[in-house]
Scaffold this active site. Sequence first.
Site, PDB file in Angstrom:
ATOM      1  N   TYR A 170     -29.724   3.625  -9.570  1.00 32.31           N
ATOM      2  CA  TYR A 170     -28.976   4.106  -8.405  1.00 32.31           C
ATOM      3  C   TYR A 170     -29.958   4.786  -7.464  1.00 32.31           C
ATOM      4  CZ  TYR A 170     -28.886   8.377 -11.296  1.00 32.31           C
ATOM      5  OH  TYR A 170     -29.222   9.444 -12.097  1.00 32.31           O
ATOM      6  N   HIS A 203     -34.810   5.818 -10.252  1.00 36.36           N
ATOM      7  CA  HIS A 203     -34.782   5.478  -8.835  1.00 36.36           C
ATOM      8  C   HIS A 203     -35.948   4.546  -8.469  1.00 36.36           C
ATOM      9  CE1 HIS A 203     -32.031   8.758  -8.905  1.00 36.36           C
ATOM     10  NE2 HIS A 203     -32.962   9.671  -9.068  1.00 36.36           N
TER      11      HIS A 203
END
Length: 307
Positions: A231, A279
Amino acid sequence: MFFKLRKPIFLLLSIPAIALVYIFLRNLSGYSINYQVSSPCACYKCLTDSDPWFNYNISENEFNWWKRLQTESRSFGVYGTTVANFFKIFPRNPDVIQPKPDHCRTCAVVGNSGNLRRSHYGPLIDLHEVVIRMNTGITRGFEKDVGNKTTHRVMYPESAVAVDDNTHFVPFPFKIQDFEWLINASTTGFTGRSYMPVKSKIKTNKDLVMVVNPAFMKYVHEVWLGNKGRYPSTGFMALILALHICDEVNVFGYGADSDGNRSHYWEILTNKGLRTGVHPGSYEYNIIQQLDQQQKIKFYEGLTKKM
């Protein structure tokens, strides 16, 4: 890559009870930011959307994607009930500066990178109408490089800090408990547990709370990042948020420091093997550079390592 913000998704939970306000992205294949001949703002250039329309519901599909981020086990119905309770305390309509043809909404997005040290960007950052900071990023003692003005503080419960009465508290919720935490931490006190300690009480102006819609994370992950990483980072979501609430966006404090390390400007780094974890840090950084090259934003790199 050519970015087209034709239908940007906007972002903030609003009415009805389980609602969010976001502009639906009609074309997912690629997007650009268009500048209109009849300027909607007083900036030299304006980040604009030609034909937005609003959708007030989060879908169960979006909820199911979001609930997997931190293994949320509760149902879509529980989410709806929790958000309804949330709006009994916090405003249903986000406090967002509206666009005007005689006004330029300038926005500084200030990350926490060590490349801000010795940058002397502080006075420039403080000139912006909106100054967005992330998580525990501090200003005291670092004003010369990072400024001291904060209008919006983006964070999640595990990184929360108290904000003053003039600062917008902008939480990015990752699970239903994050809504419950904000309800309780701002009233009677929160007694639950998370994967790391969270504050039982938080000081914030309830009228300036702006909760970012869970669907926004999914949008940024799929459209901006092409599903790379698990995400988006908080910093990257804050940047995309800024593209939707400001006419002009300037970015500071993103990327590695001058030694190539992922450090914070307020600390001396001891662990030089830090990475961006779940990330896609390098990919996010490349997108920021491309937006700067296309003159959609201005990216102040600071003291970075030149490759």
